[in-house]
Design an enzyme around this catalytic site. Structure first.
Site, PDB file in Angstrom:
ATOM      1  N   CYS A 183     -70.600  15.172  26.202  1.00 22.79           N
ATOM      2  CA  CYS A 183     -70.235  13.887  25.613  1.00 22.79           C
ATOM      3  C   CYS A 183     -68.788  13.841  25.123  1.00 22.79           C
ATOM      4  CB  CYS A 183     -71.214  13.529  24.494  1.00 22.79           C
ATOM      5  SG  CYS A 183     -71.150  11.789  24.012  1.00 22.79           S
TER       6      CYS A 183
ATOM      7  N   LYS B 177     -72.389  22.321  22.137  1.00 26.76           N
ATOM      8  CA  LYS B 177     -71.317  21.343  21.963  1.00 26.76           C
ATOM      9  C   LYS B 177     -70.426  21.748  20.794  1.00 26.76           C
ATOM     10  CE  LYS B 177     -70.818  16.307  21.381  1.00 26.76           C
ATOM     11  NZ  LYS B 177     -71.611  15.061  21.201  1.00 26.76           N
TER      12      LYS B 177
ATOM     13  N   GLU C 296     -77.099  14.681  28.132  1.00 25.58           N
ATOM     14  CA  GLU C 296     -77.121  15.202  26.759  1.00 25.58           C
ATOM     15  C   GLU C 296     -78.412  14.774  26.060  1.00 25.58           C
ATOM     16  OE1 GLU C 296     -74.347  14.562  22.753  1.00 25.58           O
ATOM     17  OE2 GLU C 296     -74.420  13.028  24.324  1.00 25.58           O
TER      18      GLU C 296
END
Length: 500
Positions: free
Chosen positions: A369, A318, A261
């Site tokens: 994440c 995300k 990420e």
């Protein structure tokens, strides 16, 4: 219960750690304790569990890498930890309040409804922005057999198993004066063994491997500390580390390279001019690059597919942002109390739900994440044709317990979706996981590493992938049916006694 996860990993305690709360709530209600004391019991248990399990969040202090002075950094850290602990405590308080309303019911009905209520609350909590500590994750990565129940109906089925066993143990103690202690404990033991045998049967199922579905993937763990990540030396180190790592893996014969990420803290419009993308054009090996996507005046935390010609062909944004880190939940209420922890000035926005991520090797399942804690993110992508998992994370903000818990979450997602998983992180732990949750390789912590492994694309559709969490609605329906039948039997018994 907080001791069941990393760094303590006493996972076996989960099967008895809820029983004391169950006992105290039911027995206190029978003794006519005030409702406030029963709520306090649940609140205390919840704060204890979530506060201990999520103590790693205190690793964000000191936030000198954001330019925050030591004392304000400590205040922010204490607030964040207290907030998430109290938020978890509310879960326990609500469940305890519900349990008090059924404390006079028969034991079997109390177990059924108590388990259903816990699963419903976990469903509600996981649908919100702040979620991490499902009871199911107490078993990961150590008890892989029981985690395979997740292939049937997701993590809530594992949670239901844990709550029901705790409930039976609690009822054994509550009914000990009736001479039923041994009987209840035997039932709890039998249920525990049966559930593990079912899970073990799924765990031992063979995994098909063929050259047609094989994919050799490399990962680069850049190990760029947050203190320098956005400084000139950090940018230089990232560009050099990820480009050199890519070239090293290409020389090992990989077909694609995965980066963490935010590996390159650049916007999409600037990616084509980076040395890493230039290397992709030269070598012709696909790369999945963590960077930032443009969205008007805002930005997204994204993963990009760069094909063999160096072109960006797909993008995943995300969708689950870190509360208090990447955005402020209830910003109108608490936004003035907590400074944004994100190192970027622009406004970060959520990605849309139900995204698909097509690659030259087929459709992939992506989790960036914090999304690893949300099973539906992975299930929906698997149902849409995702054949393997790409997990891209930073994890450099916190103490060492956090990345190990994060790895445990990714193991659960691999098992539930029946997919191979490649996990690339900035500072550790990067890993490769098979569909049975077995870790094929795991990196060190705070180290620069590259590694290549062969994974396999799969298109299986188990019950969970196909239908989602169908068990919780079933459990609620059975609870309602049991409650109704119990009322009917009670009224019928009262009517018969009057006739006599």
């Amino acid at each position: 219960m907080g001791l069941t996860v990393a760094p303590f990993a006493a996972w076996f305690l989960a099967w008895i750690a809820l029983a004391p709360l169950w006992i105290f709530v039911v027995s206190s209600k029978r003794k006519n304790y005030p409702p406030s004391s029963l709520l306090l019991l649940g609140l205390t248990w919840g704060i204890g569990y979530h506060g201990v399990a999520l103590f790693w969040i205190t690793g964000i202090h000191p936030m000198d890498w954001l330019g925050v002075p030591w004392w304000p950094s400590l205040a922010i850290t204490i607030f964040c930890w207290s907030f998430i602990s109290f938020y978890g405590g509310l879960f326990g308080a609500i469940w305890a309040a519900c349990l008090t309303h059924i404390s006079e019911q028969k034991s079997w009905l109390r177990i059924l409804i108590g388990t259903a209520m816990w699963c419903v609350l976990e469903s509600l909590w996981s649908a919100g922005p702040l979620w991490w500590s499902s009871l199911a994750y107490t078993q990961s990565p150590h008890n892989l057999a029981i985690l395979h129940l997740g292939q049937i109906s997701g993590p809530n089925l594992v949670t239901a198993a844990i709550v029901s066993v705790n409930g039976i143990v609690a009822e054994a103690w509550l009914n000990r004066k009736q001479g039923l202690l041994g009987r209840y404990l035997a039932i709890a033991t039998g249920l525990l063994i049966t559930l593990h045998l079912i899970g073990f049967g799924l765990y031992t199922a063979p995994i098909a491997k063929s050259s047609d579905t094989a994919l050799k993937v490399g990962i680069v763990q850049g190990n760029i500390p947050n203190k320098i990540k956005l400084l000139p030396q950090g940018l230089s180190r990232a560009i050099t580390g990820y480009t050199d790592g890519y070239l090293t893996l290409v020389n090992q014969g990989v077909e694609a390279v995965l980066t963490p990420e935010g590996a390159l803290p650049f916007f999409q419009r600037n990616l084509p001019t980076t040395p890493l993308v230039s290397a992709v054009r030269e070598k012709g090996v696909v790369a999945w690059i963590g960077a930032f996507g443009d969205r008007g005046r805002s930005y997204t935390n994204s993963l990009f597919t760069v094909n063999s010609q160096g072109e960006i062909t797909s993008r995943y944004d995300k969708s689950k942002l870190v509360p208090l880190g990447e955005y402020i939940p209830f910003e109108g209420i608490i936004g003035g109390l907590v400074q944004r922890l994100s190192p970027l000035d622009e406004h970060q926005v959520h990605g849309s739900p139900n995204q698909i991520f097509d690659t030259p090797f087929g459709r992939a399942i992506v989790g960036i994440c914090y999304e690893s804690a949300f099973p539906e993110v992975f299930r929906s992508q698997a149902a849409a044709g995702g054949q393997f998992i790409l997990s891209s994370s930073n994890d450099a903000h916190y103490s060492a317990a956090m990345p190990f818990q994060h790895h445990a979450q990714d193991i659960m997602r691999a098992i539930e979706t029946d997919r191979w998983s490649a996990r690339a992180t900035n500072t550790g732990y990067s890993a490769f996981v098979d569909p049975h949750g077995r870790t094929l390789w795991i990196s060190g912590y705070n180290t620069y590493e590259t590694h290549a492994e062969t994974i396999y694309r799969r298109q299986t559709q188990n019950l969970y992938v196909r239908w989602g969490d169908w068990f919780t609605p079933l459990l609620v329906g059975l609870s309602f049916l049991g409650w109704s039948l119990n009322i009917f039997w009670r009224n019928d018994a009262n009517a018969n006694s009057k006739l006599r």
